[in-house]
Scaffold this motif. Sequence first.
Motif, mmCIF file in Angstrom:
data_model
loop_
_atom_site.group_PDB
_atom_site.id
_atom_site.type_symbol
_atom_site.label_atom_id
_atom_site.label_comp_id
_atom_site.label_asym_id
_atom_site.label_seq_id
_atom_site.Cartn_x
_atom_site.Cartn_y
_atom_site.Cartn_z
ATOM 1 N N SER A 145 0.536 -2.607 -5.664
ATOM 2 C CA SER A 145 0.282 -1.182 -5.545
ATOM 3 C C SER A 145 0.608 -0.524 -6.878
ATOM 4 C CB SER A 145 1.142 -0.593 -4.437
ATOM 5 O OG SER A 145 0.876 0.789 -4.316
ATOM 6 N N GLN B 299 -5.149 10.200 -3.607
ATOM 7 C CA GLN B 299 -5.219 10.342 -2.154
ATOM 8 C C GLN B 299 -6.251 11.382 -1.720
ATOM 9 O OE1 GLN B 299 -2.861 10.233 1.889
ATOM 10 N NE2 GLN B 299 -1.580 10.365 0.124
ATOM 11 N N ILE C 11 0.839 -1.204 0.000
ATOM 12 C CA ILE C 11 0.000 0.000 0.000
ATOM 13 C C ILE C 11 0.876 1.256 0.000
ATOM 14 C CG2 ILE C 11 -0.364 0.002 2.514
ATOM 15 C CD1 ILE C 11 -3.256 0.961 1.898
ATOM 16 N N ASP C 12 2.064 1.107 -0.597
ATOM 17 C CA ASP C 12 2.964 2.234 -0.773
ATOM 18 C C ASP C 12 2.966 2.588 -2.264
ATOM 19 O OD1 ASP C 12 5.001 4.039 -0.992
ATOM 20 O OD2 ASP C 12 6.521 2.785 -0.024
ATOM 21 N N LEU D 73 -1.811 5.777 -6.869
ATOM 22 C CA LEU D 73 -2.238 6.009 -5.493
ATOM 23 C C LEU D 73 -1.992 7.464 -5.088
ATOM 24 C CD1 LEU D 73 -3.075 3.214 -4.518
ATOM 25 C CD2 LEU D 73 -1.318 3.330 -2.783
ATOM 26 N N TYR E 271 -2.843 6.325 3.630
ATOM 27 C CA TYR E 271 -2.498 4.943 3.305
ATOM 28 C C TYR E 271 -1.845 4.238 4.502
ATOM 29 C CZ TYR E 271 -3.553 6.564 -1.382
ATOM 30 O OH TYR E 271 -4.185 7.092 -2.471
#
Lengths: 233, 285
Positions: free
Chosen positions: B98, B106, B38-39, B102, B144
Amino acid sequence: MSEYYLVDVKSISSKVPRSQFSEDELEMLARSILDAGGLLIPLLLKQTGAESYDVLAGDRQYYAAVKAREINPRQAETVNAFVVAEKSAQAAIQQFSVLYPEPHDRSPQRPPTDGIDQRLSNLESRLESALQEIKQSQKQDVQRLEQQIQTLQKQIPPKVEALEIFNSASSVELLQKLKSAGITGKNATKLITAIEMARAEEKFTSFTDIVKRTNGLGLPRMLAILDAWNHRV
Amino acid sequence: MKTIAIYHNKGGVGKTTTAVNLAAAFRNRGKRVLLVDIDAQANSTFATGLIKFQFEEDDDIKDKNILQVISAGDFDFIPEIVRQSKEFNTPEIDVIPSHITLIDEQQRLNRLAASRLRLNTKLQLVEDDYDIVIIDAPPSRDLYAEIALIAADYLIIPSDMKPFANQGLANVKNFVGEVNETRASIGKAPLHVLGVLPSKVMTNSRYLEYVFPRQRETALQHYGFPIFDTVIYERVVLSNCINQTLTMGKLEIPDPKSIFEFDSDSDSVKEFRNLANEIQQKIGA
Ligand SMILES: Nc1ncnc2c1ncn2[C@@H]1O[C@H](COP(=O)(O)OP(=O)(O)O)[C@@H](O)[C@H]1O
Ligand SMILES: [Mg+2]
């Protein structure tokens, strides 16, 4: 503080029965929510749990959002809303009713006149909420089932036929696969080119076909490759 | 199912290295392992062999990754998004990849009231499918990271034990406090901090004799976190195994490996085995 959020429609409930609003109008509003990419007058909500909210104002829009989600569950999963803190609730409701008087007024449009009317409208709202409950639990059942099927499918090992690899694996995948059979470097690159040339002419129909039509891939090497792949699976 | 988040708000301390090799260590013991990246830097996704494509049009992760898992409530469940690592380890592990998108999302997700809870909810749905879930969290104190710490049962904090990383521990502590409030609101027990994991620790003997023990003591005294007995030392093999490539004509294709696959006799393998042992003792898995 009133915070502006996207809230899951399924986590919201209203105390006003849906039957109070015309289905045709809800349908029209729902379509416009989908077309406009969102509800333009946010709901006012009170948070009642980690994932549950009550409508403070905007019941009509709420049911329009519900309808929009029925039409397109993925696109209309969430709705624009202000989540209002307990202490600002009164002021927020008042502001809302001044800005958007008529249709958002929470008070029933036709005050019940006699007993029968009252009972009818109670019946209606009970029916409505029972229906909602059934819908909800049915959806959850379906979801659970889908989940289980997927889990089961995952447990069936993905048996990629070796023939399929020769026919459709990309160059990179072939490179990986050949490496696992101990073929690397120039040898691998040459072999991949030969495989790609042969299969571009015509799909391989059997392992014999592969050996026959691929330059530089003899029977012993073919057997070595198949053995190596078998061991890895 | 036990869910372990790997988190420190400092980057480069060995979070990803720990996450992927620990996942391999558990998998090699027959555990059913899910690794969740989740990075937005997607280093774990890369390290498990899922980014071998060279051109954007071949990117098969963009529309099926952790972003979809946390965006939708009624769709994109773990079994639909998960994939197997590629030529990373024998046996391979399951990965929720991931993606760099992302970063762009955000802001929208911050406004989505339920985004904090979706990963938690969706992991609960697969609790019978996995024994161990490892979440590689970003080196920041953002949405996150919060999602990772809400979904986890346990926390491991890799740290090189140098002053910067140690000072960051105060930050981690506050963050865990905040997250625990959210956890309480959904009826989840406070996050169980397994400890600070000394990682990327220099093998220089003078350092180990004089400096390291003091740094260890400071972390313990100042921040009150337990400290792992296991130490992951700085060793070249550990960065080499991620940087493997295959060449084909002019193309260089990434071919990252777990440390177990790359050099099963290395000292790092022993360290990761010890780490897995120590964790199993602590969590009873
Ligand atoms: N124990 C170690 N020994 C040698 N190199 C390491 C070690 N741990 C991490 N590295 C290297 O340090 C860099 C950062 O590590 P990484 O695991 O990606 O940290 P983080 O996820 O905390 O940013 C990477 O290049 C990695 O290969
Ligand atoms: Mg990382």
